[in-house]
Enzyme design. Structure first.
Site, short mmCIF file in Angstrom:
data_model
loop_
_atom_site.label_atom_id
_atom_site.label_comp_id
_atom_site.label_asym_id
_atom_site.label_seq_id
_atom_site.Cartn_x
_atom_site.Cartn_y
_atom_site.Cartn_z
N GLN A 152 44.44 127.84 58.80
CA GLN A 152 44.84 129.25 58.75
C GLN A 152 46.05 129.39 59.67
OE1 GLN A 152 44.37 131.89 56.99
NE2 GLN A 152 45.76 133.06 58.29
N GLN A 154 48.72 131.77 59.58
CA GLN A 154 49.23 133.08 59.97
C GLN A 154 48.52 133.56 61.24
OE1 GLN A 154 48.35 136.63 57.50
NE2 GLN A 154 50.55 136.87 57.25
N GLY A 281 39.95 138.27 54.83
CA GLY A 281 39.46 138.46 53.47
C GLY A 281 40.08 137.43 52.55
N GLY A 282 41.39 137.33 52.65
CA GLY A 282 42.11 136.35 51.87
C GLY A 282 43.40 136.00 52.57
N MET A 283 43.98 134.88 52.22
CA MET A 283 45.28 134.48 52.74
C MET A 283 46.13 134.04 51.56
SD MET A 283 47.24 134.26 55.29
CE MET A 283 48.96 133.83 55.05
N GLU A 284 47.32 134.61 51.47
CA GLU A 284 48.15 134.51 50.28
C GLU A 284 48.93 133.21 50.16
OE1 GLU A 284 50.52 136.87 53.47
OE2 GLU A 284 48.45 136.74 52.77
N ASN A 285 48.36 132.12 50.59
CA ASN A 285 49.06 130.85 50.51
C ASN A 285 49.54 130.61 49.08
OD1 ASN A 285 48.35 130.24 53.27
ND2 ASN A 285 46.29 129.80 52.53
N HIS A 308 45.29 141.97 45.85
CA HIS A 308 46.15 142.00 47.05
C HIS A 308 46.82 140.64 47.27
CE1 HIS A 308 47.32 143.62 51.03
NE2 HIS A 308 47.23 142.35 51.41
N GLU A 309 46.02 139.57 47.25
CA GLU A 309 46.61 138.25 47.51
C GLU A 309 47.58 137.85 46.39
OE1 GLU A 309 46.13 137.49 50.42
OE2 GLU A 309 44.41 138.79 50.73
N HIS A 312 50.97 139.49 46.85
CA HIS A 312 51.80 138.81 47.86
C HIS A 312 52.75 137.79 47.22
CE1 HIS A 312 50.97 140.13 51.89
NE2 HIS A 312 49.67 140.03 51.76
N GLU A 331 52.96 143.61 54.17
CA GLU A 331 51.65 144.19 53.88
C GLU A 331 51.71 145.59 53.28
OE1 GLU A 331 49.30 142.34 53.74
OE2 GLU A 331 49.73 140.68 55.09
N ASP A 386 49.00 138.33 66.21
CA ASP A 386 47.76 138.68 65.52
C ASP A 386 47.32 140.10 65.85
OD1 ASP A 386 47.55 136.25 64.25
OD2 ASP A 386 46.14 135.38 65.68
N TYR A 394 49.43 147.78 56.73
CA TYR A 394 48.85 147.79 55.39
C TYR A 394 48.86 149.20 54.79
CZ TYR A 394 46.94 143.10 56.39
OH TYR A 394 46.79 141.77 56.71
N ARG A 568 34.25 136.93 58.78
CA ARG A 568 35.41 137.75 58.40
C ARG A 568 35.60 138.87 59.41
NH1 ARG A 568 35.82 141.08 52.68
NH2 ARG A 568 37.94 141.92 53.00
N LYS A 570 37.24 141.67 59.55
CA LYS A 570 37.10 143.06 59.10
C LYS A 570 35.64 143.51 59.12
CE LYS A 570 37.36 145.82 54.89
NZ LYS A 570 37.69 145.83 53.44
#
Length: 615
Positions: A152, A154, A281-285, A308-309, A312, A331, A386, A394, A568, A570
């Site tokens: 991870q 970011q 939740g997700g990472m837009e790799n 959302h991802e 991105h 975002e 972070d 967002y 997670r 959130k």
């Protein structure tokens, strides 16, 4: 869209990716304004016994000034061995030194550059405590047998497993060779071959230039299932079928965004379902979004995360913020696109409910955050970036983008966005550069509807500007009426007709409850709807938050298992924060965190640690 031949593609992208400008990134030691890394070659072994990535990184460099004498890279916790430079004919050892450690930034790696140097190779190993890697034992995975590794990066965690220019203004193409235990499969944010044999050696290529935070790796007992022509899912066997069914609309989402904003530029869009310890939740790799399993609900109610991802891929991956103080450019636009995708695929009613839930979440952050952190362009200098990942970039960002759409009309705004994505494709830009683009386009065309003064309020003032268009939802208005009647005693729990409620209506129902309910009310709701045992992770979160605030003891076992199983941020941070408001809650939180901590990723551990310190 089919990719062009790699060589032709790389040439075209090389032209597009020329930086707008380089400035010193406050979250990076690197010196791209003097010497720029253009390409990266990785050769790494995933050593599960030592919990390290071990190997080398080879960097192709391009001088920006003639007299530069050193390359400065970002590192954190890396064990650096031999460093070499090359003029393209052979390798020679290079002198290097590591700077003093910084608690946020790590350590600068200074490498002496002979005048003829074109490449730099660093032999290194990551630390077992790398903040960008999580090594899981078999018992912590869905299959229960094989270990698992995921990264991870970011915001600035790539430097904890690769020595590089760890700034979003720097974009690189990369190749990688990853060596794994034979039973495990490696995947990356690059071209993945689901048919590749499990022989412990995996080759990857990413021909589009991406910022360092999008370089991603995972190694595990992974299988693959296609969902469409360009979409599929990688996951452990135990969750593969459920994930593929849950996210089967991904191809339709992809097609909808292409209709609105132009061709998808990344070849494939696949998903990787991670263990529940994943802190986001997700990472837009790019090409392979990393996804939490907490959104596999069985009814597609939480697939807004996938939208959302995917979004991105246009706003964030193709056009990227140049620094982490410009996060809203990623975002805010992506959150706006998320709602547009949901509206196109599932209808306006669904999108409006999600917009309103997002707005309510934003109001919660506005109530908690200090005024300077409520600005879309906050001051993060000297701070961990972070800290900037609140609902401000967002949801406040999405409200700004929505206001622009409403000011000029959807047709004109979609044309503006398409031009924006095309003009800045594969580039990173700062807020000031976006404002210049907006001034030359929408402001020039609609001077009576879009003004720089109003934009300045959005970007640089705390809170929300006056006359913000607040999202509304008729479906939520019905829920508000039912909740009010129940709280007033006009309806009993048995008389609540929720048979056709969506998950979003349930979330609104629970989130809109007063902080204090009577023991009888809590027991009645739980007995009728089995909320303590809800299998929907978002609904369970909202209910457990109510349970903490109302000292509802029947939920304590579920609270503990939930926080131990889910990492997670959130979902877990508000629960810990609520527990810390009372002495009894603090004792409970301390015990739960001690049990949960070994399974949390470093970012989640740090966040919860900070909550305890703040109390």
């Amino acid at each position: 869209m089919k990719l062009l031949h790699n060589c032709a593609l790389a040439w075209i992208i090389g032209l597009l990716a020329a930086p707008l400008s380089f400035a010193q990134d406050p979250h990076s030691f690197s010196n791209p304004q003097q010497v720029l890394v253009r390409h990266l070659d990785l050769s790494l072994t995933a050593d599960f016994k030592q919990r390290q990535l071990i190997g080398s990184a080879t960097l192709d460099i391009e001088r920006q000034v003639d007299d530069v004498e050193e390359l400065v890279l970002d590192t954190r916790g890396l064990q650096v061995g031999l460093v070499e430079t090359s003029d393209g004919q052979g390798w020679v050892p290079a002198s290097f030194r590591l700077g003093e450690p910084d608690p946020v930034l790590g350590r600068a790696l200074h490498i002496a550059l002979p005048a003829v140097s074109r490449q730099v190779r660093i032999n290194y190993a990551s630390s077992p405590e790398s903040t960008g890697l999580q090594w899981l034992e078999g018992r912590q995975t869905a299959g229960g047998r094989h270990p698992y590794l995921y990264s991870q990066a970011q915001a600035i965690h790539a430097r904890s497993f690769i020595p590089l220019q760890d700034s979003p203004q720097v974009r690189v193409t990369f190749n990688a060779t990853i060596f794994t235990p034979p039973a495990l499969r490696a995947v990356m944010s690059a071209g993945n071959d689901p048919q590749a044999p499990r022989n412990g050696v995996y080759q990857f290529n990413m021909p589009q230039p991406i910022p360092s935070y999008l370089i991603a790796l995972a190694v595990g007992d992974l299988d693959f299932k296609a969902m469409g022509e360009r979409t599929g899912v990688y996951a452990e066997a135990a969750v593969l079928q459920a994930a593929a069914a849950e996210f089967e609309d991904t191809e339709a989402m992809l097609e909808q965004v292409e209709v609105m904003y132009g061709a998808y530029r990344w070849d494939r869009y696949d998903l990787l379902i991670l263990p529940p310890s994943f802190p986001w939740g997700g990472m837009e790799n790019p090409r392979l979004s990393f996804i939490t399993p907490t959104v596999i609900a069985g009814d597609k109610s939480l697939v807004g995360l996938i939208a959302h991802e995917l979004a991105h891929s246009w706003s964030g991956n193709t056009v990227t913020n140049a620094t982490w103080q410009d996060t809203w450019l990623n975002e805010g636009f992506t959150t706006y696109l998320t709602y547009r995708i949901l509206e196109a695929v599932y209808g306006r009613e669904r999108a409006d409910m999600e917009r309103l839930l997002g707005y309510q979440s934003l109001l919660g952050d506005l109530a908690d955050l200090p005024l300077p952190d409520q600005r879309l362009v906050p001051d993060l200098i000297g701070r961990d970036p972070d800290a900037g990942f609140t609902e401000i970039p967002y949801e406040k960002g999405a409200l700004l983008v929505t206001e622009l759409e409403q000011a000029v009309g959807r047709e004109a705004f979609d044309a503006f966005l398409r031009q924006y994505f095309d003009q800045f494709a594969f580039r990173s830009l700062r807020t000031e550069e976006f404002v210049e683009f907006l001034e030359a386009t929408l402001v020039a065309r609609f001077p009576d509807k879009v003004t720089l003064g109003r934009l300045g309020e959005w970007l640089h003032e705390p809170g929300l500007p006056a006359n913000v268009a607040v999202p509304t939802s008729p479906s939520f208005a019905l829920v508000d009426e039912v909740r009010a009647q129940w709280l007033a005693g006009q309806l009993t729990v048995a008389q609540l007709d929720t048979s056709d409620w969506t998950v979003h209506q349930w979330l609104h129902f629970l989130n809109g409850m007063p902080a204090r309910l009577s023991p009888a009310q809590m027991r009645a709701l739980d007995a009728r709807f089995q909320l303590t045992q809800s299998s929907n992770n978002e609904v369970a979160h909202s209910w457990l938050l109510l349970a903490i605030r109302n000292d509802y003891a029947p939920a304590w076992d579920r609270l503990r298992s939930y926080l131990v199983q889910v990492g997670r941020r959130k979902l877990i941070v508000p629960l810990y924060k609520a527990m810390l408001e009372t002495d009894a809650g603090r004792a409970r939180a301390t015990g739960i965190f001690a049990a949960a901590r070994p399974g949390y990723q470093a970012v989640a551990v740090s966040t919860v640690d900070n909550l305890f310190r703040a109390e």
